[in-house]
Design a protein around this motif. Structure first.
Motif, PDB file in Angstrom:
ATOM      1  N   UNK A 190       0.777  -1.232   0.000  1.00 18.95           N
ATOM      2  CA  UNK A 190       0.000   0.000   0.000  1.00 18.95           C
ATOM      3  C   UNK A 190       0.810   1.284   0.000  1.00 18.95           C
ATOM      4  N   UNK A 191       2.139   1.188  -0.071  1.00 15.73           N
ATOM      5  CA  UNK A 191       2.962   2.388  -0.152  1.00 15.73           C
ATOM      6  C   UNK A 191       2.946   2.938  -1.574  1.00 15.73           C
ATOM      7  N   UNK A 192       2.968   4.250  -1.700  1.00 14.69           N
ATOM      8  CA  UNK A 192       3.054   4.887  -3.015  1.00 14.69           C
ATOM      9  C   UNK A 192       4.531   5.048  -3.329  1.00 14.69           C
ATOM     10  N   UNK A 193       5.018   4.258  -4.300  1.00 17.66           N
ATOM     11  CA  UNK A 193       6.446   4.186  -4.572  1.00 17.66           C
ATOM     12  C   UNK A 193       6.904   5.100  -5.701  1.00 17.66           C
ATOM     13  N   UNK A 194       5.980   5.513  -6.561  1.00 13.59           N
ATOM     14  CA  UNK A 194       6.399   6.338  -7.689  1.00 13.59           C
ATOM     15  C   UNK A 194       5.218   7.067  -8.295  1.00 13.59           C
ATOM     16  N   UNK A 195       5.544   8.094  -9.085  1.00 11.10           N
ATOM     17  CA  UNK A 195       4.521   8.873  -9.794  1.00 11.10           C
ATOM     18  C   UNK A 195       4.981   9.038 -11.236  1.00 11.10           C
ATOM     19  N   UNK A 196       4.112   8.659 -12.167  1.00  9.05           N
ATOM     20  CA  UNK A 196       4.398   8.745 -13.592  1.00  9.05           C
ATOM     21  C   UNK A 196       3.582   9.882 -14.204  1.00  9.05           C
ATOM     22  N   UNK A 197       3.725  10.072 -15.526  1.00  6.81           N
ATOM     23  CA  UNK A 197       2.825  10.953 -16.265  1.00  6.81           C
ATOM     24  C   UNK A 197       2.977  12.436 -16.014  1.00  6.81           C
ATOM     25  N   UNK A 198       4.213  12.937 -16.010  1.00  8.65           N
ATOM     26  CA  UNK A 198       4.444  14.349 -15.702  1.00  8.65           C
ATOM     27  C   UNK A 198       4.260  15.272 -16.898  1.00  8.65           C
ATOM     28  N   UNK A 199       3.900  14.737 -18.032  1.00  5.00           N
ATOM     29  CA  UNK A 199       3.752  15.574 -19.221  1.00  5.00           C
ATOM     30  C   UNK A 199       2.583  16.524 -19.174  1.00  5.00           C
ATOM     31  N   UNK A 200       1.610  16.277 -18.282  1.00  6.26           N
ATOM     32  CA  UNK A 200       0.428  17.132 -18.192  1.00  6.26           C
ATOM     33  C   UNK A 200       0.567  18.224 -17.139  1.00  6.26           C
ATOM     34  N   UNK A 201       1.727  18.328 -16.486  1.00  8.20           N
ATOM     35  CA  UNK A 201       1.891  19.273 -15.378  1.00  8.20           C
ATOM     36  C   UNK A 201       1.649  20.710 -15.814  1.00  8.20           C
ATOM     37  N   UNK A 202       1.070  21.487 -14.886  1.00  4.72           N
ATOM     38  CA  UNK A 202       0.782  22.901 -15.131  1.00  4.72           C
ATOM     39  C   UNK A 202       1.085  23.680 -13.863  1.00  4.72           C
ATOM     40  N   UNK A 203       1.076  24.982 -13.988  1.00  3.08           N
ATOM     41  CA  UNK A 203       1.092  25.866 -12.828  1.00  3.08           C
ATOM     42  C   UNK A 203      -0.341  26.336 -12.629  1.00  3.08           C
ATOM     43  N   UNK A 204      -0.916  26.014 -11.479  1.00  5.60           N
ATOM     44  CA  UNK A 204      -2.323  26.346 -11.319  1.00  5.60           C
ATOM     45  C   UNK A 204      -2.864  25.999  -9.954  1.00  5.60           C
ATOM     46  N   UNK A 205      -4.092  25.487  -9.943  1.00  4.94           N
ATOM     47  CA  UNK A 205      -4.895  25.285  -8.742  1.00  4.94           C
ATOM     48  C   UNK A 205      -4.547  23.951  -8.078  1.00  4.94           C
ATOM     49  N   UNK A 206      -4.040  23.963  -6.818  1.00  3.13           N
ATOM     50  CA  UNK A 206      -3.683  22.698  -6.162  1.00  3.13           C
ATOM     51  C   UNK A 206      -4.881  21.792  -5.919  1.00  3.13           C
ATOM     52  N   UNK A 207      -6.085  22.344  -5.919  1.00  8.69           N
ATOM     53  CA  UNK A 207      -7.270  21.511  -5.717  1.00  8.69           C
ATOM     54  C   UNK A 207      -7.447  20.496  -6.844  1.00  8.69           C
ATOM     55  N   UNK A 208      -6.845  20.773  -8.016  1.00  7.38           N
ATOM     56  CA  UNK A 208      -6.954  19.818  -9.119  1.00  7.38           C
ATOM     57  C   UNK A 208      -6.260  18.505  -8.784  1.00  7.38           C
ATOM     58  N   UNK A 209      -5.128  18.565  -8.078  1.00  3.13           N
ATOM     59  CA  UNK A 209      -4.459  17.317  -7.691  1.00  3.13           C
ATOM     60  C   UNK A 209      -5.209  16.607  -6.571  1.00  3.13           C
ATOM     61  N   UNK A 210      -5.840  17.370  -5.681  1.00  2.00           N
ATOM     62  CA  UNK A 210      -6.676  16.745  -4.657  1.00  2.00           C
ATOM     63  C   UNK A 210      -7.843  16.026  -5.327  1.00  2.00           C
ATOM     64  N   UNK A 211      -8.414  16.666  -6.353  1.00  2.00           N
ATOM     65  CA  UNK A 211      -9.497  16.042  -7.108  1.00  2.00           C
ATOM     66  C   UNK A 211      -9.015  14.771  -7.801  1.00  2.00           C
ATOM     67  N   UNK A 212      -7.833  14.834  -8.404  1.00  2.00           N
ATOM     68  CA  UNK A 212      -7.293  13.651  -9.064  1.00  2.00           C
ATOM     69  C   UNK A 212      -7.122  12.491  -8.102  1.00  2.00           C
ATOM     70  N   UNK A 213      -6.652  12.786  -6.886  1.00  2.00           N
ATOM     71  CA  UNK A 213      -6.475  11.728  -5.894  1.00  2.00           C
ATOM     72  C   UNK A 213      -7.818  11.169  -5.437  1.00  2.00           C
ATOM     73  N   UNK A 214      -8.840  12.022  -5.338  1.00  2.00           N
ATOM     74  CA  UNK A 214     -10.159  11.528  -4.944  1.00  2.00           C
ATOM     75  C   UNK A 214     -10.670  10.500  -5.947  1.00  2.00           C
ATOM     76  N   UNK A 215     -10.424  10.735  -7.230  1.00  2.00           N
ATOM     77  CA  UNK A 215     -10.846   9.791  -8.268  1.00  2.00           C
ATOM     78  C   UNK A 215      -9.969   8.541  -8.287  1.00  2.00           C
ATOM     79  N   UNK A 216      -8.711   8.693  -7.877  1.00  2.00           N
ATOM     80  CA  UNK A 216      -7.757   7.583  -7.972  1.00  2.00           C
ATOM     81  C   UNK A 216      -7.763   6.680  -6.747  1.00  2.00           C
ATOM     82  N   UNK A 217      -7.863   7.275  -5.553  1.00  2.00           N
ATOM     83  CA  UNK A 217      -7.725   6.479  -4.327  1.00  2.00           C
ATOM     84  C   UNK A 217      -8.907   6.659  -3.380  1.00  2.00           C
TER      85      UNK A 217
END
Length: 326
Positions: free
Chosen positions: A224-251
């Motif tokens: 259950x440990x998170x060992x890595x993060x892939x897919x950095x090509x979509x990174x932006x400078x913007x709203x941190x709530x978008x990553x919280x939203x992404x995690x809600x859909x993922x985990x």
């Protein structure tokens, strides 16, 4: 416009051989004829990721992944991604892929041979409580990445989304899902227009946002440990709530909110991320049912379920006291 050739197993093997030879020559300062084996042992097996020949991502043995940009725009993003990972890496404890060799696989089309981060995906393994602290470290690390340096790399800036506009679209989509017996549209009544207004993005909150924290991009070990993060090509400078939203859909919503809280985010960005995820999940499932979203319906239903998991912090009230307390 550059026409990309069709990658095959033979061309991929030849490309990997050349990339590795050029990489060794660059490290040792010695040149050599391109394309030779140089006395290497047997070449690693190559196979396409998620498709037949013609795919743009290939497994190379058990330790590497070859990624091929299919066009010039993708080449720009891939070059930026390699540099961005190097910028982010000192700020997070989670592993990011490393480019061991890169070059062009066709005229003006970039490729990179990356290290493979061992583990499964968040679609295959549940994230544990310790894994939530890993995610918290990721979110706090992204906040520490210098914006000026990310700007220099060409990471785009995007404006925060309007939650009210998203809410109105989700209400319409929820009605269609209700008719199809897929979702109770009344659940969206919790996000009334005044609540959506309270959850508007706050000025000065721009951070580096991964913007693609899907289950497939989170590498999770069996414990259950998170060992890595892939897919950095979509990174932006913007709203941190978008990553919280992404995690809600993922985990799931509870794990996402707990991780964001551990990372130092207050009630407003946590609730904003939660409702972004919930509205997105409703919209995407409605689009999936009509065929306009190609994502498999079982995955869209799973994401909807994750986003709508109940959390302790559900009600949108006057958030000033909660922000100060957190």
């Amino acid at each position: 416009m550059t026409q990309a050739p069709t990658p095959t197993a033979d061309t991929v093997r030849q490309l990997v051989r050349t990339l590795l030879q050029d990489s060794r020559a660059a490290r040792t300062g010695r040149g050599g004829p391109r394309g030779g084996t140089g006395g290497q042992t047997a070449e690693p097996e190559v196979r396409p990721v998620g498709g037949g020949e013609g795919a743009t991502t290939w497994w190379v043995g058990t330790r590497h992944v070859l990624r091929l940009a299919p066009d010039r725009e993708a080449s720009i993003r891939l070059r930026r991604e390699m540099r961005l990972r190097d910028l982010v890496r000192p700020h997070v404890r989670i592993a990011l892929p490393v480019s061991v060799a890169h070059g062009e696989w066709a005229p003006q089309l970039v490729c990179t041979l990356d290290t493979r981060v061992p583990g499964g995906s968040a679609e295959d393994h549940d994230v544990s409580a310790v894994g939530e602290t890993d995610l918290a470290g990721l979110l706090s690390g992204l906040r520490e990445v210098p914006l000026r340096q990310a700007d220099t790399l060409g990471v785009p800036r995007i404006a925060p989304r309007s939650l009210e506009v998203l809410r109105r679209a989700a209400v319409q989509a929820a009605g269609r899902l209700d008719e199809a017996d897929e979702f109770d549209s009344g659940r969206l009544d919790q996000l009334a227009p005044p609540a959506a207004a309270q959850l508007a993005a706050q000025p000065g909150g721009v951070v580096l946002v991964h913007h693609a924290l899907t289950g497939e991009n989170l590498v999770v070990s069996a414990d259950g440990r998170v060992r890595g993060v892939l897919g950095w090509g979509a990174a932006v400078l913007g709203d941190p709530a978008e990553d919280i939203a992404g995690l809600a859909l993922a985990v799931g919503a509870p794990a996402a909110v707990r991780a964001a809280t551990l990372a130092g985010y207050g009630a407003r960005p946590c609730l904003r991320g939660l409702w972004l995820a919930r509205c997105d999940a409703v919209l995407h499932l409605a689009e999936g049912i009509t065929g306009s979203d190609p994502t498999p319906l079982p995955l869209l239903r799973t994401r909807l379920h994750r986003a709508w998991e109940p959390i302790l912090l559900e009600r949108v009230t006057d958030l000033r006291k909660e922000d100060e307390a957190l």
